[in-house]
Design a protein around this motif. Structure first.
Motif, short mmCIF file in Angstrom:
data_model
loop_
_atom_site.label_atom_id
_atom_site.label_comp_id
_atom_site.label_asym_id
_atom_site.label_seq_id
_atom_site.Cartn_x
_atom_site.Cartn_y
_atom_site.Cartn_z
N THR A 158 0.80 -1.23 0.00
CA THR A 158 0.00 0.00 0.00
C THR A 158 0.83 1.27 0.00
OG1 THR A 158 -0.13 0.07 2.43
CG2 THR A 158 -1.83 -1.18 1.28
N ALA A 159 2.15 1.16 -0.02
CA ALA A 159 3.01 2.32 0.21
C ALA A 159 2.75 3.48 -0.74
CB ALA A 159 4.48 1.91 0.14
N GLU A 160 2.56 3.21 -2.03
CA GLU A 160 2.47 4.28 -3.02
C GLU A 160 1.11 4.39 -3.68
OE1 GLU A 160 4.83 6.42 -3.36
OE2 GLU A 160 6.22 5.38 -2.03
N LEU A 161 0.12 3.68 -3.17
CA LEU A 161 -1.17 3.63 -3.86
C LEU A 161 -2.01 4.87 -3.60
CD1 LEU A 161 -2.21 -0.08 -3.29
CD2 LEU A 161 -1.25 0.94 -5.36
N ALA A 162 -2.76 5.27 -4.62
CA ALA A 162 -3.69 6.39 -4.53
C ALA A 162 -4.89 6.07 -5.41
CB ALA A 162 -3.03 7.69 -5.00
N LEU A 163 -5.94 6.84 -5.27
CA LEU A 163 -7.11 6.67 -6.13
C LEU A 163 -6.83 7.22 -7.51
CD1 LEU A 163 -10.07 7.67 -3.79
CD2 LEU A 163 -9.49 5.38 -4.58
N ILE A 164 -7.33 6.52 -8.53
CA ILE A 164 -7.23 7.00 -9.90
C ILE A 164 -8.34 8.02 -10.14
CG2 ILE A 164 -7.42 6.36 -12.33
CD1 ILE A 164 -6.39 3.61 -11.59
N ASP A 165 -7.96 9.16 -10.70
CA ASP A 165 -8.95 10.16 -11.10
C ASP A 165 -9.82 9.54 -12.19
OD1 ASP A 165 -10.39 12.23 -12.15
OD2 ASP A 165 -8.72 13.60 -12.35
N PRO A 166 -11.14 9.36 -11.95
CA PRO A 166 -11.98 8.67 -12.94
C PRO A 166 -12.12 9.43 -14.24
CG PRO A 166 -13.33 9.65 -11.23
CD PRO A 166 -11.90 9.80 -10.78
N THR A 205 -9.64 11.35 -15.80
CA THR A 205 -8.43 11.32 -16.62
C THR A 205 -7.62 10.05 -16.45
OG1 THR A 205 -7.05 12.30 -14.90
CG2 THR A 205 -8.24 13.82 -16.33
N ARG A 206 -7.93 9.27 -15.38
CA ARG A 206 -7.18 8.07 -15.03
C ARG A 206 -5.69 8.36 -14.97
NH1 ARG A 206 -10.31 3.91 -14.51
NH2 ARG A 206 -8.59 2.44 -14.41
N SER A 207 -5.37 9.56 -14.48
CA SER A 207 -3.97 9.99 -14.42
C SER A 207 -3.28 9.52 -13.16
CB SER A 207 -3.91 11.52 -14.45
OG SER A 207 -4.49 12.06 -13.27
N GLY A 208 -4.05 9.07 -12.18
CA GLY A 208 -3.44 8.64 -10.94
C GLY A 208 -3.16 9.79 -9.99
N ARG A 209 -3.63 11.00 -10.31
CA ARG A 209 -3.43 12.10 -9.38
C ARG A 209 -4.19 11.82 -8.09
NH1 ARG A 209 -5.25 15.30 -13.60
NH2 ARG A 209 -6.99 15.93 -12.31
N ARG A 210 -3.68 12.34 -6.96
CA ARG A 210 -4.34 12.11 -5.69
C ARG A 210 -5.55 13.02 -5.59
NH1 ARG A 210 -1.69 8.86 -2.40
NH2 ARG A 210 -2.88 9.50 -0.58
N GLU A 211 -6.70 12.49 -6.00
CA GLU A 211 -7.94 13.26 -5.99
C GLU A 211 -8.89 12.62 -4.99
OE1 GLU A 211 -8.45 15.94 -7.60
OE2 GLU A 211 -6.94 15.97 -9.16
N LEU A 212 -9.76 13.43 -4.42
CA LEU A 212 -10.82 12.90 -3.56
C LEU A 212 -11.96 12.44 -4.47
CD1 LEU A 212 -11.82 12.33 -0.77
CD2 LEU A 212 -12.70 14.65 -0.63
N ALA A 213 -11.80 11.24 -4.99
CA ALA A 213 -12.72 10.75 -6.02
C ALA A 213 -14.02 10.24 -5.43
CB ALA A 213 -12.04 9.65 -6.84
N LEU A 214 -13.98 9.81 -4.18
CA LEU A 214 -15.21 9.37 -3.51
C LEU A 214 -15.62 10.46 -2.53
CD1 LEU A 214 -14.40 5.66 -2.72
CD2 LEU A 214 -16.13 6.46 -4.29
N ARG A 215 -16.83 10.89 -2.56
CA ARG A 215 -17.25 12.00 -1.71
C ARG A 215 -18.39 11.54 -0.80
NH1 ARG A 215 -14.39 16.10 -3.40
NH2 ARG A 215 -13.72 16.18 -5.55
#
Length: 265
Positions: A245-253, A255-265
């Motif tokens: 889990t060290a480097e995992l983040a949510l994928i921006d739905p 752009t699927r860019s992998g930016r750290r976005e709050l994709a679930l609200r």
């Protein structure tokens, strides 16, 4: 919502989402757990459980990260005075900090409380407390962390509750509500002050929080004390949760860019 574990497995694979994940994590929320979850192969259950819980844990951490950024801006006086007061007051209420919202003591307490929980630690506790998603309370009440309540209207009575005991196991509308309540519990209850101090010390040293080290702050999470701490450590180690889990983040739905976005609200 799926009707079987095989259907859930297929849904994950359609999104190229496996365990361990080699990429960022899709913003999906699963509930309830499939009805056959308790009868499937244990290794498949473990894989599906981690994949179901991981996006929710990451999303809640990203929500807290956003709150912490806002808090730091407020404490650095980088916003209007009125907005600053409102923000600090709201966070103090959510994280159960009493006192003058503009007092240094309040600010220090908020710095210590408004912070994330190591993903590896949250996954290990969820697995332990919910029996890998098979417990009655996980199935009927979306409770993955064994949290109690004394309000019968929002709880489930344990079948083995001792005579004279009045507690219930808290029921939640969704697994995400359970994760949010768990993190708020660690971030606000007096029993976990040591956990928060260890986390703050890691910030002061400029190091990443060690999930293994921070389990010491959970000795009051269970009546079993440090035996419980050792079980959580073993779960983290046996499943390589820190590495996975060290480097995992949510994928921006979008752009699927992998930016750290709050994709679930």
């Amino acid at each position: 919502s799926v009707s079987s574990s095989e259907e859930l497995k297929a849904e994950f694979e359609e999104r190229d989402y496996f365990w361990p994940s080699e990429d960022n994590v899709p913003p999906v929320a699963v509930y309830p757990m499939p009805a056959d979850f308790g009868s499937i192969d244990p290794e498949l259950r473990k894989s599906l459980f981690f994949r179901a819980m991981l996006p929710i844990v990451i999303a809640e951490n990203e929500r807290i990260e956003a709150q912490r950024r806002q808090l730091m801006m407020a404490l650095d006086n980088n916003m209007s005075e009125s907005r600053r007061l409102v923000l600090i007051t709201e966070l103090a209420e959510e994280y159960r900090v009493e006192g003058d919202p503009l007092a240094p003591e309040t600010w220090q307490e908020l710095r210590q409380r408004v912070d994330t929980v190591p993903v590896a630690l949250a996954l290990a506790q969820a697995a332990k407390e919910s029996g890998w998603g098979t417990s009655r309370f996980a199935r009927e009440g979306n409770n993955f962390f064994g949290q109690w309540t004394w309000d019968a209207s929002i709880g489930i009575a344990p079948e083995d509750r001792p005579e004279g005991a009045t507690h219930y196991v808290r029921a939640f509308k969704s697994p995400r509500d359970s994760v949010r309540s768990y993190m708020r519990n660690l971030n606000s209850h007096d029993a976990y002050e040591r956990f928060r101090i260890l986390r703050e010390q890691s910030h002061q040293r400029g190091t990443t929080m060690s999930p293994i080290a921070m389990t010491v702050g959970l000795n009051r999470y269970s009546e079993r004390g440090y035996d419980y701490v050792e079980e959580i450590r073993n779960l983290i180690t046996a499943n390589r949760l820190v590495e996975v889990t060290a480097e995992l983040a949510l994928i921006d739905p979008a752009t699927r860019s992998g930016r750290r976005e709050l994709a679930l609200r």
